[in-house]
Design an enzyme around this catalytic site. Structure first.
Site, PDB file in Angstrom:
ATOM      1  N   HIS A 126      52.619 -12.037  20.828  1.00  0.00           N
ATOM      2  CA  HIS A 126      52.264 -11.787  22.277  1.00  0.00           C
ATOM      3  C   HIS A 126      53.281 -11.171  22.917  1.00  0.00           C
ATOM      4  O   HIS A 126      52.809 -10.248  23.648  1.00  0.00           O
ATOM      5  CB  HIS A 126      51.981 -13.423  22.783  1.00  0.00           C
ATOM      6  CG  HIS A 126      51.268 -13.339  23.876  1.00  0.00           C
ATOM      7  ND1 HIS A 126      51.150 -14.781  24.859  1.00  0.00           N
ATOM      8  CD2 HIS A 126      50.891 -12.469  24.701  1.00  0.00           C
ATOM      9  CE1 HIS A 126      50.437 -14.469  25.770  1.00  0.00           C
ATOM     10  NE2 HIS A 126      50.239 -13.309  25.922  1.00  0.00           N
TER      11      HIS A 126
ATOM     12  N   HIS B  54      53.608 -20.573  14.401  1.00  0.00           N
ATOM     13  CA  HIS B  54      53.454 -20.878  15.993  1.00  0.00           C
ATOM     14  C   HIS B  54      54.312 -19.907  16.643  1.00  0.00           C
ATOM     15  O   HIS B  54      53.865 -19.328  17.421  1.00  0.00           O
ATOM     16  CB  HIS B  54      53.779 -22.545  16.048  1.00  0.00           C
ATOM     17  CG  HIS B  54      54.056 -22.728  17.466  1.00  0.00           C
ATOM     18  ND1 HIS B  54      52.829 -23.520  18.096  1.00  0.00           N
ATOM     19  CD2 HIS B  54      54.781 -22.499  18.463  1.00  0.00           C
ATOM     20  CE1 HIS B  54      53.186 -23.745  19.446  1.00  0.00           C
ATOM     21  NE2 HIS B  54      54.195 -23.117  19.621  1.00  0.00           N
ATOM     22  N   GLU B  55      55.530 -20.037  16.207  1.00  0.00           N
ATOM     23  CA  GLU B  55      56.655 -19.159  16.996  1.00  0.00           C
ATOM     24  C   GLU B  55      56.456 -17.659  16.826  1.00  0.00           C
ATOM     25  O   GLU B  55      56.690 -16.818  17.726  1.00  0.00           O
ATOM     26  CB  GLU B  55      58.060 -19.431  16.559  1.00  0.00           C
ATOM     27  CG  GLU B  55      58.448 -20.890  16.850  1.00  0.00           C
ATOM     28  CD  GLU B  55      58.509 -21.395  18.043  1.00  0.00           C
ATOM     29  OE1 GLU B  55      58.294 -20.506  19.010  1.00  0.00           O
ATOM     30  OE2 GLU B  55      58.258 -22.547  18.414  1.00  0.00           O
TER      31      GLU B  55
END
Length: 605
Positions: A399, A392-393
């Site tokens: 990004h 997730h991180e």
């Protein structure tokens, strides 16, 4: 007397498992020198007041100076905040953080005239200045978005006053953070082996996954016994934070704090309202899931602390941090070799602070800024949940990497609204990878259970949070006093509506709002839900094998704030003004619930 397992002090954590902040500043002395540089540049920025409208060249000079100052400030703030978060009890780090927060107010006041002065120009005159200087073409979108704030921007003097008070406005949130992360002392409880362990927020999540009901119950009651001692203090900090949000919305002529918060990301109210309505329309699926949980676990009563233990029993999958890295690389390989290479670089360059230590901020996040590597804070446990957290991180960090390496500084950050989409797309890709590679029925059931719990905790739980957040803001705006009893009454009733009659409404859960830091983030939580749902569609597009769809996704990662967030998502393949992406998410939930139900019943035979 059993041995007490201790959380290590920061000094005892192996260097390889800590992040390397020397790539930001080599030492605290360099940080302090940078603070002085920013202060000097802030003085220069303040002196530029009144100069930007003289010519296109002057508008460019002042605009560039404004962003350069912001860039210097960001670097200072990131260093201080990361250092503080690694040990919130470190007085030296607290001092650095205090300097950074003070500098934030100083710079805000020094540059507060910039936007009002731009907005004071007639739109046609502003465009003439932009057209007269070719270098300003790179800032056109900035000016276009800024122009939408004309009705909500105050006079130069008023903006300066508000900017100068930013440190004061942040006091409630800071007080909550220090109390929650550093000052609360949790009791000793027993784990499944009967060993004494010091309870912490990080360990709490692990104990709630225990297959022993008594362990779950003990951890739940022990944690809330501490928070409930301070519920009136937490009510005071949260009420003050809500008042700050409402005050800022009011003085800027917004109809509500929600409108003000969503306007900052150019997200229309229909996105929020559609989410809440669609989730409430599908509460029956959540009720079906919790009833299945009660049945499979064979519990006479299902409590709130029983909602996190795997229905299939003892977790079949666990990972060391090293093993998790390899699994993450395999799961994310569908995003292409360049993406995987950049993930590997994160692992190799001490960009991740891995393990829990005394005073370390709880939870996990991805941080950093344009001129630093993306940094990840974890509180690692050898669990599937930690693997999902890592992936997730990493979605956030990739990004950030793709945005910062493909956009100039002024577009080098992405809107909060789209921030959770990249991270939850990664979670969906990991789920798909596990379901494709794990053939053991019990393992598959466990993975499906994890997905369903993740959906429950993200789409349902965060929308529940969003409803609570909106309620306390609207009630405070109407003159209601946000006491602990008032908020707990509403939260308890809301929790019962979401989970239905199949779950015992434990009295402690009414005070859950005391331990949710995101209520201080000003209408942030709904974006977890919208992000998870949008990620479902994007993951399906990536997994289709269509190179064009994968490239569309990667282009979303590279877009930063160069376009409005809803436009960025449309280009990626998701229209978030329509409920379709939410319906897709709920269909996936229902399909996987049906598959899980069948597997769980077969395994129980």
């Amino acid at each position: 007397m059993r041995n007490l397992k201790q959380i290590p002090k920061r000094s005892a954590v192996p260097t390889a498992l800590t992040w390397d902040l020397t790539t930001i500043y080599p030492d605290d002395a360099a940080f302090k020198a940078a603070v002085k540089d920013v202060q000097a540049e802030a003085t220069k920025m303040a002196a530029m007041k009144g100069q930007l409208s003289q010519s296109g060249a002057d508008l460019y000079r002042v605009t560039k100076a404004n962003f350069d100052l912001e860039r210097q400030l960001e670097r200072v703030y990131v260093y201080a905040s990361l250092k503080n978060d690694q040990d919130t009890g470190d007085a030296a780090a607290q001092a650095l953080m205090g300097q950074a927060e003070g500098l934030l107010a100083t710079v805000g006041a020094a540059a507060s005239w910039f936007e009002p002065e731009v907005l004071a120009l007639d739109p046609a005159d502003l465009q003439k200045l932009i057209d007269a200087e070719p270098k300003l073409a790179a800032y056109q979108h900035i000016f276009d978005v800024l122009g939408q704030q004309r009705a909500h921007t105050l006079s130069v003097q008023e903006e300066k006053l508000l900017a100068g008070a930013s440190d004061i406005f942040a006091a409630s949130s800071k007080t909550y953070s220090v109390l929650s992360d550093a000052d609360l002392k949790f009791p000793v409880v027993q784990d499944e082996k009967g060993d004494d362990v010091r309870l912490s927020e990080g360990l709490y999540g692990v104990l709630l996954e225990s297959t022993t009901p008594a362990v779950r119950e003990q951890a739940f009651k022990a944690l809330y016994s501490v928070y409930q001692q301070f519920r009136h203090t937490f009510a005071s900090t949260l009420a003050s934070e809500v008042k700050t949000h409402n005050f800022n919305a009011d003085v800027r002529h917004y109809a509500s704090a929600r409108e003000a918060a969503m306007s900052a990301n150019n997200v229309p109210a229909v996105v929020y309202d559609t989410l809440v309505k669609t989730v409430n329309d599908h509460l029956d699926s959540l009720h079906q899931y919790v009833n299945l949980r009660k049945e499979i676990l064979g519990l006479p009563e299902l409590h709130m602390y029983d909602l996190y233990t795997p229905i299939t029993g003892e977790p079949s999958l666990s990972y060391t941090y090293e093993e998790a890295q390899q699994e993450a690389l395999k799961a994310l390989s569908v995003l292409g070799p360049d993406y995987v290479a950049n993930v590997q670089k994160m692992f190799d360059t001490r960009a991740i602070d891995v393990v829990e230590n005394e005073g370390k901020r709880t939870g996990a996040y991805s941080g950093g800024m344009y001129d630093t590597k993306p940094y990840i804070l974890l509180n690692w446990q050898d669990s599937l949940e930690s693997l999902f957290t890592l992936v997730h991180e990493m979605g956030h960090s990739m990004h950030s990497h793709y945005t910062r390496t493909n956009q100039p500084y002024q577009y080098g950050e992405y809107s909060i609204f789209v921030a959770e989409i990249a991270s939850t797309t990664n979670e969906n890709l990991l789920t798909d990878y596990l379901l494709k590679t794990q053939t053991d029925p019990q393992v598959r059931a466990y993975v499906l259970n994890h997905y369903l719990d993740g959906f429950k905790g993200t789409v349902y739980r965060q929308t529940q949070f969003a409803e609570f957040e909106d309620y306390i803001h609207t009630q405070a705006a109407a003159g209601e006093t946000l006491t602990a009893d008032f908020m707990s009454k509403f939260y308890g009733d809301l929790n019962r509506r979401y989970y239905g009659d199949g779950v015992v409404s434990d009295p402690q859960i009414a005070d859950e709002w005391t331990r949710i830091p995101h209520f201080y983030y000003n209408y942030y939580v709904y974006q977890y839900s919208t992000g998870f749902a949008a990620a479902t569609t994007l993951a399906q597009r990536v997994l289709s094998g269509d190179d064009a769809k994968r490239e569309a996704y990667l282009n979303y990662l590279k877009s930063g704030s160069s376009d409005l967030p809803l436009n960025v998502m449309k280009k990626a393949g998701v229209d978030m003004t329509q409920p379709d992406y939410l319906q897709t998410a709920f269909k996936t939930f229902d399909d996987r619930l049906a598959e899980f139900s069948q597997l769980a019943h077969e395994l129980k035979k």
